[in-house]
Design an enzyme around this catalytic site. Structure first.
Site, mmCIF file in Angstrom:
data_model
loop_
_atom_site.group_PDB
_atom_site.id
_atom_site.type_symbol
_atom_site.label_atom_id
_atom_site.label_comp_id
_atom_site.label_asym_id
_atom_site.label_seq_id
_atom_site.Cartn_x
_atom_site.Cartn_y
_atom_site.Cartn_z
ATOM 1 N N ASP A 50 0.220 12.516 -0.830
ATOM 2 C CA ASP A 50 1.083 11.331 -0.873
ATOM 3 C C ASP A 50 1.943 11.305 -2.141
ATOM 4 O O ASP A 50 1.577 11.876 -3.167
ATOM 5 C CB ASP A 50 0.230 10.052 -0.893
ATOM 6 C CG ASP A 50 -0.390 9.752 0.466
ATOM 7 O OD1 ASP A 50 -0.326 10.612 1.357
ATOM 8 O OD2 ASP A 50 -0.941 8.647 0.604
ATOM 9 N N HIS A 194 -2.787 13.464 -4.082
ATOM 10 C CA HIS A 194 -1.477 12.965 -4.551
ATOM 11 C C HIS A 194 -0.750 14.044 -5.360
ATOM 12 O O HIS A 194 -1.335 14.622 -6.281
ATOM 13 C CB HIS A 194 -1.671 11.720 -5.421
ATOM 14 C CG HIS A 194 -2.294 10.574 -4.676
ATOM 15 N ND1 HIS A 194 -3.656 10.507 -4.445
ATOM 16 C CD2 HIS A 194 -1.743 9.482 -4.099
ATOM 17 C CE1 HIS A 194 -3.925 9.398 -3.754
ATOM 18 N NE2 HIS A 194 -2.783 8.762 -3.525
HETATM 19 ZN ZN LIG Z 1 1.117 6.350 -2.329
#
Ligand SMILES: [Zn+2]
Length: 237
Positions: A50, A194
């Site tokens: 993400d 991430h």
């Molecule tokens: Zn996010």
């Protein structure tokens, strides 16, 4: 106005935003309607990333995935796609799946239905402009949804996760990420990581530590027969 009526109105005014955001998120997650937390095929591991693309970390991540022949799914932020289109172009060219995060990594709890729609439209457009391929997956930032999410995002599959390791913090990467990855079974798990650390609550340098641990993990499992799959391939229409 009577004191009792004022108190009632204040109470409603306080509860409504909670119901709109937090309540809706809890309800949607519990009901599981249109929300994927685990691959329905029950096979493989889907690595998902993400918050990118990031001009440095995402490029290093793409190098790492390529080295191990691993295909992943990226939930990208629209403004980052416009800033670093070459990275997204490479992502697409190398066979990774690309889904929508939000255009500016805003919490759905703070968005009206029309603002949420705008976040999706802008990110969708940014992805199509670069790849030519319309995204079909959506992951809300922090997994936060609101009362309008199911309706506004009805043309996308909402993808959450089965495993997360606080990799947005340097400490999270160093403390438990590698052991956490080792415990993930290839039974349809969806792993959330991430590739950008610039959002509120994250550490700028965290993706460097995430990459270090992910590299060690992929090295360790390279002799095993683990299949790393797209989220997209694994969803049943
Ligand atoms: Zn996010």
């Amino acid at each position: 106005m009577k004191k009792r009526n004022v108190a009632w109105l204040v109470g409603v005014a306080a509860v409504l935003p909670l119901a709109y955001g937090m309540g809706a998120t809890a309800l949607i997650r519990t009901a599981g309607y249109r929300v994927t937390k685990r691959l329905p095929t029950g096979k493989g591991i889907a690595l998902t990333f993400d918050d990118g693309p990031h001009p440095v970390y995402t490029v290093q991540l793409l190098d790492l995935l390529k080295r191990h022949g691993v295909k992943a799914t990226f939930f990208v932020v629209g403004e980052n796609v416009r800033a670093y289109p070459e990275v997204v172009k490479r992502m697409h060219k190398e066979g990774h799946q690309i889904g929508i995060h939000h255009d500016q990594h805003t919490s759905s709890w703070l968005l009206t239905p029309s603002q949420l729609k705008r976040e999706l439209i802008e990110t969708h457009r940014a992805i199509v402009d670069v790849t030519g391929e319309p995204p079909t997956l959506y992951r809300p930032p922090w997994g936060f949804m609101n009362a309008a999410t199911l309706f506004v995002t009805r043309s996308y599959q909402i993808v959450l996760w089965s495993h997360v390791f606080q990799d947005w913090k340097v400490k999270g990467c160093e403390k438990g990420m590698l052991d956490g990855l080792r415990r993930v079974r290839d039974d349809g798990s969806i792993v959330l990581l991430h590739d950008d650390g610039s959002n509120p609550g994250a550490d700028d340098l965290a993706p460097a530590h995430m990459l270090d641990k992910l590299s060690k993990y992929l090295e360790e499992v390279s002799h095993k027969n683990i299949e790393f799959v797209h989220v997209q391939d694994s969803l049943i229409d």
